[in-house]
Design an enzyme around this catalytic site. Sequence first.
Site, mmCIF file in Angstrom:
data_model
loop_
_atom_site.group_PDB
_atom_site.id
_atom_site.type_symbol
_atom_site.label_atom_id
_atom_site.label_comp_id
_atom_site.label_asym_id
_atom_site.label_seq_id
_atom_site.Cartn_x
_atom_site.Cartn_y
_atom_site.Cartn_z
ATOM 1 N N LYS A 9 0.828 -1.206 0.000
ATOM 2 C CA LYS A 9 0.000 0.000 0.000
ATOM 3 C C LYS A 9 0.869 1.266 0.000
ATOM 4 O O LYS A 9 2.094 1.187 0.206
ATOM 5 C CB LYS A 9 -0.928 -0.048 1.222
ATOM 6 C CG LYS A 9 -1.907 -1.238 1.181
ATOM 7 C CD LYS A 9 -2.915 -1.158 2.309
ATOM 8 C CE LYS A 9 -3.911 -2.301 2.243
ATOM 9 N NZ LYS A 9 -5.029 -2.137 3.220
ATOM 10 N N TYR A 49 -12.317 -2.457 -4.378
ATOM 11 C CA TYR A 49 -12.849 -2.689 -3.030
ATOM 12 C C TYR A 49 -14.384 -2.615 -3.014
ATOM 13 O O TYR A 49 -14.964 -2.334 -1.967
ATOM 14 C CB TYR A 49 -12.260 -1.670 -2.058
ATOM 15 C CG TYR A 49 -10.856 -1.978 -1.570
ATOM 16 C CD1 TYR A 49 -10.582 -3.137 -0.846
ATOM 17 C CD2 TYR A 49 -9.800 -1.101 -1.796
ATOM 18 C CE1 TYR A 49 -9.305 -3.410 -0.376
ATOM 19 C CE2 TYR A 49 -8.518 -1.370 -1.326
ATOM 20 C CZ TYR A 49 -8.284 -2.529 -0.616
ATOM 21 O OH TYR A 49 -7.016 -2.807 -0.135
ATOM 22 N N PHE A 57 -15.939 2.623 6.424
ATOM 23 C CA PHE A 57 -14.559 3.019 6.128
ATOM 24 C C PHE A 57 -14.263 3.102 4.627
ATOM 25 O O PHE A 57 -13.130 3.421 4.235
ATOM 26 C CB PHE A 57 -13.558 2.052 6.797
ATOM 27 C CG PHE A 57 -13.738 0.594 6.426
ATOM 28 C CD1 PHE A 57 -13.194 0.084 5.254
ATOM 29 C CD2 PHE A 57 -14.443 -0.270 7.254
ATOM 30 C CE1 PHE A 57 -13.351 -1.256 4.905
ATOM 31 C CE2 PHE A 57 -14.602 -1.622 6.922
ATOM 32 C CZ PHE A 57 -14.058 -2.109 5.747
ATOM 33 N N ARG A 85 -1.314 -14.430 4.373
ATOM 34 C CA ARG A 85 -2.049 -13.805 5.478
ATOM 35 C C ARG A 85 -1.304 -13.967 6.802
ATOM 36 O O ARG A 85 -1.315 -13.069 7.639
ATOM 37 C CB ARG A 85 -3.472 -14.359 5.543
ATOM 38 C CG ARG A 85 -4.285 -13.935 4.313
ATOM 39 C CD ARG A 85 -5.663 -14.529 4.271
ATOM 40 N NE ARG A 85 -6.559 -13.933 5.239
ATOM 41 C CZ ARG A 85 -7.149 -12.741 5.091
ATOM 42 N NH1 ARG A 85 -6.918 -12.017 4.005
ATOM 43 N NH2 ARG A 85 -7.964 -12.277 6.001
ATOM 44 N N THR A 91 -5.456 -7.676 10.134
ATOM 45 C CA THR A 91 -5.762 -6.410 9.455
ATOM 46 C C THR A 91 -5.465 -5.203 10.344
ATOM 47 O O THR A 91 -4.871 -4.217 9.900
ATOM 48 C CB THR A 91 -7.256 -6.381 9.051
ATOM 49 O OG1 THR A 91 -7.528 -7.541 8.262
ATOM 50 C CG2 THR A 91 -7.596 -5.144 8.252
ATOM 51 N N ARG A 102 2.505 -6.383 9.458
ATOM 52 C CA ARG A 102 1.681 -5.313 10.026
ATOM 53 C C ARG A 102 2.100 -4.971 11.452
ATOM 54 O O ARG A 102 2.086 -3.799 11.835
ATOM 55 C CB ARG A 102 0.210 -5.689 9.929
ATOM 56 C CG ARG A 102 -0.309 -5.551 8.483
ATOM 57 C CD ARG A 102 -1.619 -6.236 8.308
ATOM 58 N NE ARG A 102 -2.267 -5.958 7.022
ATOM 59 C CZ ARG A 102 -3.214 -6.725 6.518
ATOM 60 N NH1 ARG A 102 -3.610 -7.813 7.153
ATOM 61 N NH2 ARG A 102 -3.763 -6.407 5.356
ATOM 62 N N ASN A 112 -2.089 0.033 6.707
ATOM 63 C CA ASN A 112 -1.622 -1.253 7.253
ATOM 64 C C ASN A 112 -0.702 -2.001 6.273
ATOM 65 O O ASN A 112 -0.612 -3.221 6.288
ATOM 66 C CB ASN A 112 -2.806 -2.107 7.721
ATOM 67 C CG ASN A 112 -3.716 -2.560 6.584
ATOM 68 O OD1 ASN A 112 -3.581 -2.089 5.451
ATOM 69 N ND2 ASN A 112 -4.621 -3.468 6.871
ATOM 70 N N HIS A 115 -2.041 -5.504 1.443
ATOM 71 C CA HIS A 115 -3.326 -6.187 1.231
ATOM 72 C C HIS A 115 -3.024 -7.580 0.709
ATOM 73 O O HIS A 115 -2.074 -7.770 -0.046
ATOM 74 C CB HIS A 115 -4.177 -5.436 0.183
ATOM 75 C CG HIS A 115 -5.314 -6.260 -0.335
ATOM 76 N ND1 HIS A 115 -6.507 -6.370 0.325
ATOM 77 C CD2 HIS A 115 -5.411 -7.062 -1.435
ATOM 78 C CE1 HIS A 115 -7.312 -7.179 -0.357
ATOM 79 N NE2 HIS A 115 -6.676 -7.613 -1.427
ATOM 80 N N GLU A 126 -9.229 -10.999 -8.014
ATOM 81 C CA GLU A 126 -8.303 -9.873 -7.830
ATOM 82 C C GLU A 126 -7.112 -9.957 -8.796
ATOM 83 O O GLU A 126 -6.648 -8.940 -9.306
ATOM 84 C CB GLU A 126 -7.811 -9.836 -6.380
ATOM 85 C CG GLU A 126 -8.917 -9.458 -5.386
ATOM 86 C CD GLU A 126 -8.442 -9.354 -3.944
ATOM 87 O OE1 GLU A 126 -9.215 -8.865 -3.118
ATOM 88 O OE2 GLU A 126 -7.298 -9.765 -3.641
#
Length: 141
Positions: A9, A49, A57, A85, A91, A102, A112, A115, A126
Amino acid sequence: MERTLSIIKPDGVEKNIIGEICKRFEAGGLRIVASRMMHLPAERVGEFYAVHRERPFYADLVGYMSSGPVLVQVLEGENAIARNREIMGATDPADADPGTIRADFAASIDANVVHGSDGPETAAQEIGFFFGDNGVCPRTR
Ligand code: CMP
């Protein structure tokens, strides 16, 4: 063998920790099979998204993810979705296990750092969203 979509990100790109993050993916048994730096317009982020459209959010998420360049990648490996993950951590960085990306680098639930796809169907969708049918390069070596 499984594939998952990863995004570093805007905060991860700005902190210049792309190498550190990719090192963790590779050390965790994942291989990069597609990689592209992009500054996404808000409209495109909103589409990506779309599943969160009704969440409170959503507007902040779209604004944040379109605020700077991101590195979009496809990672491949055994159980790549779950593995990624684990490497990323929860998250919300406040809940992330020590040693995860993270926990080590994220400032907030919005900023964070990374993704990752949350399941096989999402991963396929995706990956197609960013790389189409021919944008992933098989790792023949
Ligand atoms: P990501 O895995 O990219 O998916 C959606 C993003 O929305 C998530 O990471 C967070 O950065 C952001 N977000 C902000 N608030 C929340 C929330 N309450 N629950 C889940 N995701 C959130």
